[in-house]
Design an enzyme around this catalytic site. Structure first.
Site, PDB file in Angstrom:
ATOM      1  N   GLU A   1      34.652  40.347  38.476  1.00 27.34           N
ATOM      2  CA  GLU A   1      35.965  40.871  39.052  1.00 27.34           C
ATOM      3  C   GLU A   1      35.751  40.195  40.468  1.00 27.34           C
ATOM      4  OE1 GLU A   1      38.828  44.648  40.541  1.00 27.34           O
ATOM      5  OE2 GLU A   1      36.977  45.102  39.455  1.00 27.34           O
ATOM      6  N   GLY A   2      36.900  39.623  40.981  1.00 24.99           N
ATOM      7  CA  GLY A   2      37.099  38.785  42.139  1.00 24.99           C
ATOM      8  C   GLY A   2      37.482  39.978  43.158  1.00 24.99           C
TER       9      GLY A   2
ATOM     10  N   LYS B   1      30.581  42.443  40.019  1.00 24.67           N
ATOM     11  CA  LYS B   1      31.527  42.144  41.193  1.00 24.67           C
ATOM     12  C   LYS B   1      30.377  41.629  42.554  1.00 24.67           C
ATOM     13  CE  LYS B   1      35.443  43.837  43.418  1.00 24.67           C
ATOM     14  NZ  LYS B   1      36.720  44.589  43.291  1.00 24.67           N
TER      15      LYS B   1
ATOM     16  N   PRO C   1      51.558  46.855  29.410  1.00 21.56           N
ATOM     17  CA  PRO C   1      52.638  47.790  29.760  1.00 21.56           C
ATOM     18  C   PRO C   1      51.935  48.502  30.900  1.00 21.56           C
ATOM     19  CG  PRO C   1      51.820  48.400  27.844  1.00 21.56           C
ATOM     20  CD  PRO C   1      51.024  47.142  28.146  1.00 21.56           C
ATOM     21  N   LYS C   2      52.657  49.609  31.429  1.00 24.90           N
ATOM     22  CA  LYS C   2      52.402  50.672  32.349  1.00 24.90           C
ATOM     23  C   LYS C   2      51.683  51.639  31.245  1.00 24.90           C
ATOM     24  CE  LYS C   2      53.578  53.893  35.956  1.00 24.90           C
ATOM     25  NZ  LYS C   2      54.783  54.337  36.891  1.00 24.90           N
TER      26      LYS C   2
ATOM     27  N   ASP D   1      45.187  44.831  44.979  1.00 27.33           N
ATOM     28  CA  ASP D   1      46.049  45.914  44.220  1.00 27.33           C
ATOM     29  C   ASP D   1      46.770  45.713  43.241  1.00 27.33           C
ATOM     30  OD1 ASP D   1      44.812  47.808  46.000  1.00 27.33           O
ATOM     31  OD2 ASP D   1      46.163  47.686  47.580  1.00 27.33           O
ATOM     32  N   ILE D   2      46.808  44.592  42.391  1.00 29.38           N
ATOM     33  CA  ILE D   2      47.704  44.010  41.488  1.00 29.38           C
ATOM     34  C   ILE D   2      47.218  44.686  40.253  1.00 29.38           C
ATOM     35  CG2 ILE D   2      46.338  41.981  40.644  1.00 29.38           C
ATOM     36  CD1 ILE D   2      50.112  42.055  41.930  1.00 29.38           C
ATOM     37  N   GLY D   3      46.038  45.308  40.148  1.00 26.55           N
ATOM     38  CA  GLY D   3      45.467  46.041  38.869  1.00 26.55           C
ATOM     39  C   GLY D   3      44.284  45.064  38.307  1.00 26.55           C
TER      40      GLY D   3
ATOM     41  N   ASP E   1      35.840  50.873  42.208  1.00 30.27           N
ATOM     42  CA  ASP E   1      36.083  49.891  40.979  1.00 30.27           C
ATOM     43  C   ASP E   1      34.963  49.931  39.834  1.00 30.27           C
ATOM     44  OD1 ASP E   1      38.080  49.185  42.854  1.00 30.27           O
ATOM     45  OD2 ASP E   1      37.261  47.125  43.090  1.00 30.27           O
TER      46      ASP E   1
END
Length: 228
Positions: free
Chosen positions: A116-117, A38, A208-209, A13-15, A55
């Site tokens: 993507e991991g 993935k 950025p967000k 959940d880091i983006g 995802d």
């Protein structure tokens, strides 16, 4: 090295998925024939027609990629657990041979693959039958890594430890992306500087967000994507 990168995070959940979508969007808008893959996805939503890998949905929505789920993911699991536990609970046997075969199919279709991991680098993919770790897949694919990390307090520790671990595994870190970066935050600015000095990774981009993706300048990713 293969023509592609592997996106992993310092944690779950880091983006990673959002960043994967942004990178893919940039590459495709530049005219690159870039695809997404993935190996194992857990936490899919169960609907009438089957499991929906969120995802993949997010990456396609952001990047504009149009592809079938089965061509993007080898194993889609429902439970939001680590892949090894979700596959065990759902009685799904994960095969490295299938992962290799599916990846080759994607590689044959696209000139550049963004993989993507699942979570961080220490991620068991299969454990009960035959031990398979995320690192084994990355080594098999022979891809460089882009590490996605948080920008706030604590990220120096997480990021430096992850980079050190990756290097101990013999994996190459292409660059780092600090997600939800606030240029006016002294902690965020200092974190970027210290991480660069402690890791020696020069290619560090910040994201950025983002409220509106269409207003985001994708050129902010140029540093981490240099040479790709």
């Amino acid at each position: 090295m293969e023509k592609g990168v592997y996106i992993i995070g310092t944690n779950t959940d880091i983006g990673k998925t959002f960043i994967s979508g942004l990178i893919l969007k940039k590459l495709r808008e530049e005219g690159r024939n870039a695809g997404y893959y993935k190996a194992v996805l857990s936490g899919a939503i169960k609907e009438k027609n089957g499991l929906i890998p969120l995802d993949c949905e997010e990456v396609m929505k952001i990047s504009g990629l149009k592809e079938s789920y089965e061509n993007m993911v080898s194993y889609i699991l429902e439970n939001p657990y680590s892949p090894h536990l979700a596959s065990e609970v759902e009685e799904v046997s994960i095969s490295m041979e299938k992962i290799k075969k599916d990846y080759k199919s994607v590689r044959d279709k696209y000139d550049f693959i963004l993989c993507e991991g699942s979570g961080g680098i220490v991620c068991p993919i299969s454990f009960s039958e035959k031990k398979l770790m995320l690192e084994d897949i990355i080594k098999e694919f022979n891809l460089q890594i882009i590490l996605v990390s948080n920008s706030g307090l604590g990220t120096i520790n997480y990021t430096v430890l992850t980079v050190s671990y990756l290097r101990n595994l013999g994996l190459k870190v292409k660059g780092i992306i600090l997600n939800k970066f606030n240029k006016s935050d002294i902690i965020h600015r200092d974190n970027k500087k210290i991480i660069k000095e402690l890791t020696g990774v020069n290619n560090i981009s910040t994201v950025p967000k983002i409220e509106d993706i269409e207003k985001y300048d994708l050129n902010e990713l140029n540093e981490v994507l240099y040479g790709i």
